[in-house]
Design an enzyme around this catalytic site. Sequence first.
Site, PDB file in Angstrom:
ATOM      1  N   LYS A 157       0.801  -1.244   0.000  1.00 49.66           N
ATOM      2  CA  LYS A 157       0.000   0.000   0.000  1.00 49.66           C
ATOM      3  C   LYS A 157       0.822   1.277   0.000  1.00 49.66           C
ATOM      4  O   LYS A 157       0.429   2.245  -0.635  1.00 49.66           O
ATOM      5  CB  LYS A 157      -0.983  -0.008   1.173  1.00 49.66           C
ATOM      6  CG  LYS A 157      -0.330   0.089   2.532  1.00 49.66           C
ATOM      7  CD  LYS A 157      -1.333  -0.153   3.646  1.00 49.66           C
ATOM      8  CE  LYS A 157      -0.671   0.052   4.983  1.00 49.66           C
ATOM      9  NZ  LYS A 157      -1.413  -0.581   6.078  1.00 49.66           N
ATOM     10  N   ARG A 196      -7.413   0.092  17.122  1.00 49.56           N
ATOM     11  CA  ARG A 196      -7.832   0.387  15.762  1.00 49.56           C
ATOM     12  C   ARG A 196      -8.872  -0.688  15.459  1.00 49.56           C
ATOM     13  O   ARG A 196      -9.800  -0.844  16.237  1.00 49.56           O
ATOM     14  CB  ARG A 196      -6.638   0.427  14.788  1.00 49.56           C
ATOM     15  CG  ARG A 196      -6.955   1.300  13.563  1.00 49.56           C
ATOM     16  CD  ARG A 196      -5.798   1.418  12.579  1.00 49.56           C
ATOM     17  NE  ARG A 196      -5.614   0.193  11.789  1.00 49.56           N
ATOM     18  CZ  ARG A 196      -4.694   0.047  10.841  1.00 49.56           C
ATOM     19  NH1 ARG A 196      -3.856   1.037  10.562  1.00 49.56           N
ATOM     20  NH2 ARG A 196      -4.586  -1.091  10.168  1.00 49.56           N
TER      21      ARG A 196
HETATM   22  C1  LIG Z   1      -0.589  -1.403   6.688  1.00 42.80           C
HETATM   23  C2  LIG Z   1      -0.989  -2.663   7.357  1.00 42.80           C
HETATM   24  C3  LIG Z   1      -0.036  -3.651   7.586  1.00 42.80           C
HETATM   25  C4  LIG Z   1       1.421  -3.484   7.217  1.00 42.80           C
HETATM   26  O1  LIG Z   1       2.040  -2.591   8.091  1.00 42.80           O
HETATM   27  P1  LIG Z   1       3.634  -2.315   8.014  1.00 42.80           P
HETATM   28  O2  LIG Z   1       3.920  -1.584   9.262  1.00 42.80           O
HETATM   29  O3  LIG Z   1       3.855  -1.508   6.795  1.00 42.80           O
HETATM   30  O4  LIG Z   1       4.304  -3.629   7.961  1.00 42.80           O
HETATM   31  C5  LIG Z   1      -0.456  -4.822   8.177  1.00 42.80           C
HETATM   32  N1  LIG Z   1      -1.740  -5.007   8.542  1.00 42.80           N
HETATM   33  C6  LIG Z   1      -2.686  -4.069   8.348  1.00 42.80           C
HETATM   34  C7  LIG Z   1      -4.087  -4.357   8.777  1.00 42.80           C
HETATM   35  C8  LIG Z   1      -2.349  -2.868   7.746  1.00 42.80           C
HETATM   36  O5  LIG Z   1      -3.283  -1.942   7.546  1.00 42.80           O
END
Ligand SMILES: *Cc1c(COP(=O)(O)O)cnc(C)c1O
Length: 352
Positions: free
Chosen positions: A34, A129
């Site tokens: 992302k 969250r």
């Molecule tokens: C963005 C995201 C991740 C990845 O996070 P990083 O810190 O970039 O490894 C994993 N799980 C969810 C639900 C996310 O939104």
Amino acid sequence: MPYLTIDLTRLEHNAALICRQAGEQGVSIFAVTKVLCGAPPVAEVFLAAGAAGIADSRLDNIARLRQAGVEGPFVLLRVPTLSAAAEVVALADISLNSELATCQALSCAAQAMGATHQIILMVDVGDLREGVWPADFLFLLEAVKLLPGLKIVGVGTNLACFGGVIPDESNQDLLTGLAKQAEQTLGLPMLVSGGNSSSLALLAEKKLGRGVNNLRIGEGIILGRETINRAPLPGAHLDACLITAEIIELKSKPSVPLGTISQDAFGNVPSFVDRGLQMRAILDIGRQDTVPEGLTPLLEGCEVLGGSSDHLILDVTKASALAVGDHISFIPSYGALLAAATSPYVKKVYVR
Ligand SMILES: *Cc1c(COP(=O)(O)O)cnc(C)c1O
């Protein structure tokens, strides 16, 4: 035009490093695209490096990846909107969920398409969250289990995002305990998706264990750091992504503005330390393209003083000789990279 260099060889190296380390401990990796807006070349190298799937928070990104012929499987990271249930089933193989109403809509959509959509149920173990409260987990599990067209394949949690809560023995045990209950209820093995790049320190210390068998990793692969202390991962490239901009003005000026200081362009009242005359460089990049505070110059002796919408201001007094037209590269923070990858004013350059 400023540009973002994405080194696919280095990204593949970082992804392979993490996938190998995880694999040795029975942990699969969903590689997260992302922050680079679901770029297909990036997803391709992640899969080549051994990722078990590509995860992204946005359906638009997953659609682009599918369009480009990337194999997947695809995991939708952000809990889906109720209104997009049909697109979720059409585009994602797996989605992370915490709401019964949304699961019901996914079930209807899956039945209409004659498809089976896979669900990872999210549990909130304290970061506040997404995720169902642990006490309500069994109720959600029992209800989703009855929905046709859906298959519960895992239980997950997210940490260190909103609340900054770090993964530890107690919250990981809470998750694996619930996953065991799900395995008993469903009679199926569960993916136990313990977290994101904040779990990489535990993985490196071989302390993840106890039932966690999946992680969703973005920043760790892309910037080469775990995300609790932002410590470099041994052996990883920290410069797989670089932001580069051009010097448009280079002049010696005072370090404190002249006149009465009021609000800057963003409504903040700035303060300044008098360091005498400085050699100052202005670059053609600003807040519309990146987060100035998140840029670390590769060139020694440079310091980022700040930025406005379209300008980045550096103190280059201690740097080697520079000229107007020179390019300066920066290692971006996660926030700076997110903005640059998203900005249409920053060119994306893939190198191998
Ligand atoms: C963005 C995201 C991740 C990845 O996070 P990083 O810190 O970039 O490894 C994993 N799980 C969810 C639900 C996310 O939104």
